[in-house]
Design an enzyme around this catalytic site. Structure first.
Site, PDB file in Angstrom:
ATOM      1  N   THR A  13       0.454  -1.285  -0.359  1.00 23.61           N
ATOM      2  CA  THR A  13      -0.341  -0.015  -0.240  1.00 23.61           C
ATOM      3  C   THR A  13       1.033   0.909  -0.146  1.00 23.61           C
ATOM      4  O   THR A  13       1.842   0.732   0.826  1.00 23.61           O
ATOM      5  CB  THR A  13      -1.057   0.174   0.919  1.00 23.61           C
ATOM      6  OG1 THR A  13       0.074   0.281   2.600  1.00 23.61           O
ATOM      7  CG2 THR A  13      -1.862  -0.871   0.912  1.00 23.61           C
ATOM      8  N   GLY A  14       0.449   2.307  -0.595  1.00 23.80           N
ATOM      9  CA  GLY A  14       1.526   3.558  -0.778  1.00 23.80           C
ATOM     10  C   GLY A  14       2.754   3.216  -1.515  1.00 23.80           C
ATOM     11  O   GLY A  14       3.443   3.850  -1.388  1.00 23.80           O
ATOM     12  N   SER A  15       2.503   2.300  -2.696  1.00 21.60           N
ATOM     13  CA  SER A  15       3.777   2.510  -3.389  1.00 21.60           C
ATOM     14  C   SER A  15       3.844   2.880  -4.738  1.00 21.60           C
ATOM     15  O   SER A  15       4.365   2.883  -5.550  1.00 21.60           O
ATOM     16  CB  SER A  15       3.905   1.421  -3.547  1.00 21.60           C
ATOM     17  OG  SER A  15       2.456   0.169  -4.014  1.00 21.60           O
ATOM     18  N   SER A  17       4.908   6.468  -4.362  1.00 18.55           N
ATOM     19  CA  SER A  17       6.057   7.322  -4.606  1.00 18.55           C
ATOM     20  C   SER A  17       6.493   6.746  -2.882  1.00 18.55           C
ATOM     21  O   SER A  17       6.247   6.158  -2.253  1.00 18.55           O
ATOM     22  CB  SER A  17       5.397   8.596  -3.989  1.00 18.55           C
ATOM     23  OG  SER A  17       4.949   8.492  -2.683  1.00 18.55           O
ATOM     24  N   GLY A  18       8.105   7.012  -2.937  1.00 18.65           N
ATOM     25  CA  GLY A  18       8.334   6.944  -1.478  1.00 18.65           C
ATOM     26  C   GLY A  18       8.433   5.847  -0.984  1.00 18.65           C
ATOM     27  O   GLY A  18       9.091   4.632  -2.164  1.00 18.65           O
ATOM     28  N   GLY A  20       7.542   2.618  -0.244  1.00 18.96           N
ATOM     29  CA  GLY A  20       5.978   2.122  -1.037  1.00 18.96           C
ATOM     30  C   GLY A  20       7.271   1.926  -2.145  1.00 18.96           C
ATOM     31  O   GLY A  20       7.190   0.691  -2.842  1.00 18.96           O
ATOM     32  N   TYR A 155       1.090  12.031  14.940  1.00 19.06           N
ATOM     33  CA  TYR A 155       1.725  11.143  14.437  1.00 19.06           C
ATOM     34  C   TYR A 155       3.083  10.359  14.722  1.00 19.06           C
ATOM     35  O   TYR A 155       2.484   9.001  15.061  1.00 19.06           O
ATOM     36  CB  TYR A 155       3.004  12.222  12.959  1.00 19.06           C
ATOM     37  CG  TYR A 155       3.614  10.893  12.085  1.00 19.06           C
ATOM     38  CD1 TYR A 155       2.934  10.235  11.438  1.00 19.06           C
ATOM     39  CD2 TYR A 155       5.165  11.000  11.651  1.00 19.06           C
ATOM     40  CE1 TYR A 155       3.240   9.316  10.633  1.00 19.06           C
ATOM     41  CE2 TYR A 155       5.714  10.241  11.973  1.00 19.06           C
ATOM     42  CZ  TYR A 155       5.277   9.175  10.654  1.00 19.06           C
ATOM     43  OH  TYR A 155       5.979   8.545   9.941  1.00 19.06           O
TER      44      TYR A 155
HETATM   45  N1  LIG Z   1      10.311   8.870   4.914  1.00 15.68           N
HETATM   46  C1  LIG Z   1      10.174   8.683   6.117  1.00 15.68           C
HETATM   47  O1  LIG Z   1      11.263   9.174   6.698  1.00 15.68           O
HETATM   48  C2  LIG Z   1       9.470   7.970   7.040  1.00 15.68           C
HETATM   49  C3  LIG Z   1       9.326   6.846   8.070  1.00 15.68           C
HETATM   50  C4  LIG Z   1       9.010   6.335   9.240  1.00 15.68           C
HETATM   51  C5  LIG Z   1       7.723   6.257   8.942  1.00 15.68           C
HETATM   52  N2  LIG Z   1       7.550   6.348   7.083  1.00 15.68           N
HETATM   53  C6  LIG Z   1       6.227   5.507   6.948  1.00 15.68           C
HETATM   54  O2  LIG Z   1       6.147   5.497   5.414  1.00 15.68           O
HETATM   55  C7  LIG Z   1       5.340   5.457   4.789  1.00 15.68           C
HETATM   56  C8  LIG Z   1       5.684   6.016   3.634  1.00 15.68           C
HETATM   57  O3  LIG Z   1       6.148   6.937   4.133  1.00 15.68           O
HETATM   58  P1  LIG Z   1       7.240   7.708   2.541  1.00 15.68           P
HETATM   59  O4  LIG Z   1       7.673   8.979   3.847  1.00 15.68           O
HETATM   60  O5  LIG Z   1       7.759   7.005   1.869  1.00 15.68           O
HETATM   61  O6  LIG Z   1       5.606   9.322   1.998  1.00 15.68           O
HETATM   62  P2  LIG Z   1       5.369   9.568   0.535  1.00 15.68           P
HETATM   63  O7  LIG Z   1       6.126   9.161  -0.468  1.00 15.68           O
HETATM   64  O8  LIG Z   1       4.282  10.640   0.621  1.00 15.68           O
HETATM   65  O9  LIG Z   1       4.525   8.568   0.528  1.00 15.68           O
HETATM   66  C9  LIG Z   1       3.061   7.823   1.479  1.00 15.68           C
HETATM   67  C10 LIG Z   1       2.484   7.030  -0.302  1.00 15.68           C
HETATM   68  O10 LIG Z   1       1.512   6.748   0.893  1.00 15.68           O
HETATM   69  C11 LIG Z   1       0.088   6.314   0.422  1.00 15.68           C
HETATM   70  N3  LIG Z   1      -1.193   7.367   0.991  1.00 15.68           N
HETATM   71  C12 LIG Z   1      -1.510   8.076   2.149  1.00 15.68           C
HETATM   72  N4  LIG Z   1      -2.404   8.448   2.922  1.00 15.68           N
HETATM   73  C13 LIG Z   1      -3.199   7.096   2.153  1.00 15.68           C
HETATM   74  C14 LIG Z   1      -5.090   6.968   2.127  1.00 15.68           C
HETATM   75  N5  LIG Z   1      -5.616   6.907   2.625  1.00 15.68           N
HETATM   76  N6  LIG Z   1      -5.107   6.115   1.413  1.00 15.68           N
HETATM   77  C15 LIG Z   1      -3.947   5.282   0.301  1.00 15.68           C
HETATM   78  N7  LIG Z   1      -3.125   5.624  -0.203  1.00 15.68           N
HETATM   79  C16 LIG Z   1      -2.212   6.641   0.736  1.00 15.68           C
HETATM   80  C17 LIG Z   1       0.589   7.786  -1.076  1.00 15.68           C
HETATM   81  O11 LIG Z   1      -0.367   7.355  -2.104  1.00 15.68           O
HETATM   82  P3  LIG Z   1      -0.769   8.422  -2.807  1.00 15.68           P
HETATM   83  O12 LIG Z   1       0.301   9.766  -2.746  1.00 15.68           O
HETATM   84  O13 LIG Z   1      -0.764   7.952  -5.122  1.00 15.68           O
HETATM   85  O14 LIG Z   1      -1.694   9.329  -2.700  1.00 15.68           O
HETATM   86  C18 LIG Z   1       1.820   7.192  -1.507  1.00 15.68           C
HETATM   87  O15 LIG Z   1       2.027   6.250  -1.806  1.00 15.68           O
HETATM   88  C19 LIG Z   1       4.002   6.158   6.092  1.00 15.68           C
HETATM   89  O16 LIG Z   1       2.996   5.692   6.341  1.00 15.68           O
HETATM   90  C20 LIG Z   1       5.702   6.778   6.828  1.00 15.68           C
HETATM   91  O17 LIG Z   1       4.694   7.106   7.822  1.00 15.68           O
HETATM   92  C21 LIG Z   1       8.230   7.344   6.981  1.00 15.68           C
END
Ligand SMILES: NC(=O)c1ccc[n+]([C@@H]2O[C@H](COP(=O)([O-])OP(=O)(O)OC[C@H]3O[C@@H](n4cnc5c(N)ncnc54)[C@H](OP(=O)(O)O)[C@@H]3O)[C@@H](O)[C@H]2O)c1
Length: 266
Positions: A13-15, A17-18, A20, A155
């Site tokens: 899920t959430g792939s 970007s980032g 995922g 968060y």
């Molecule tokens: N980056 C970090 O430093 C970090 C550290 C610890 C944990 N995390 C966790 O890792 C995960 C990914 O984060 P990321 O940094 O890669 O962020 P990101 O690039 O913003 O990616 C977030 C992804 O989640 C999807 N998403 C968000 N809300 C959603 C919803 N309500 N329904 C369906 N899809 C949803 C987005 O989809 P769309 O954009 O297509 O809408 C996107 O694909 C998050 O859960 C975050 O809490 C990140």
């Protein structure tokens, strides 16, 4: 090492970007048929197309996971191409808010988007894994679950809930062949993190180039033994290992991928 993942099927899920996106790319490179998921159709399809262009297998499932309808649509699109062996609960979002600015409504919405969203996927897909006697559930947690900052309390708390529910799920899945684990990233360099650090760099006196900003921001905000931010591919590698048959004796675990930012020994 052969991760023995060839022929498995995974929904991340959430792939779109980032972390995922890096994860679906890593799994596809190991021979996994992936389902790319997001709300943004254009980005989700672009990731899937690029995986297919590199010889991988990728379907797409679109939907907002904050409601049952979106979750149903995602699961039905994912299952249309075959069973899901591996579920990576990664979708989530984050707002840089203070205690004063995070309203009760923001707390509720964040919990819905970061915690209940994953529960919806578990409840729809894990019973099918149980029936087949094999499966992997991997949740993306984070160091803030156990070492919260004073900022964005809404968060931090959702990451703690993710860690907690995945251990509970592991106990529930005792003896089924399905495991449940957490990968806990530190601060990982995705676009949003780079934008935020670049924006606040002048106020902190972190230097002018991105290399200086990363070095100084790491020292001040997330000091760690590797002395840099993590990369999405480093999270993806940990997920790929936990998704593989090689991890069959690991369940209810938290695998930290944070350069040693979290200092406790457990
Ligand atoms: N980056 C970090 O430093 C970090 C550290 C610890 C944990 N995390 C966790 O890792 C995960 C990914 O984060 P990321 O940094 O890669 O962020 P990101 O690039 O913003 O990616 C977030 C992804 O989640 C999807 N998403 C968000 N809300 C959603 C919803 N309500 N329904 C369906 N899809 C949803 C987005 O989809 P769309 O954009 O297509 O809408 C996107 O694909 C998050 O859960 C975050 O809490 C990140």
């Amino acid at each position: 090492m052969d991760l023995q993942l060839n022929g498995k099927r995974a929904l991340v899920t959430g792939s779109s970007s980032g972390l995922g996106e890096a994860t679906v790319r890593a799994l596809a490179a190991e021979g996994v048929a992936v389902v790319v998921h997001g709300r943004d159709e254009r980005r989700s399809h672009a990731v899937a197309a690029s995986i297919r262009a590199n010889g991988g297998k990728a379907d797409v499932a679109i939907g907002d996971l904050t409601g049952d309808e979106g979750a149903d649509a995602v699961v039905s699109a994912a299952l249309a191409g075959g069973p899901v062996d591996i579920l990576v609960n990664n979708a989530g979002s984050y707002k840089h808010l203070s205690w004063a600015d995070a309203t009760p409504e923001t707390w509720r919405d964040t919990y819905e988007g970061n915690v209940v969203s994953g529960v919806r996927m578990i409840q729809r897909l894990v019973p099918l894994m149980r029936e087949r006697g094999w499966g992997r559930v991997i949740t993306i947690g984070g160091g803030l679950a156990v070492q919260p900052m004073y900022q964005h309390p809404q968060y931090n708390a959702t990451l703690a809930a993710r860690h907690n529910l995945e251990v509970s799920l592991a106990r529930e899945l005792r003896g089924t062949g399905v495991t449940s684990n957490v990968v806990a990233p530190g601060a990982i360099l995705v676009d949003a993190v780079r934008d935020l650090l670049t924006e606040i760099a002048p106020a902190h006196g972190w230097g002018e180039t991105w290399a200086q900003i990363e070095r100084d921001a790491t020292r001040e905000l997330v000091p760690n033994d590797v002395e840099r931010l993590g990369r999405p591919e480093e999270i993806a590698s940990a997920v790929a290992f936990l998704a593989s048959p090689l991890s069959g004796y690991i369940s209810g675990a938290v695998l930290r991928v944070d350069g040693g930012h979290i200092r406790n020994v457990a």
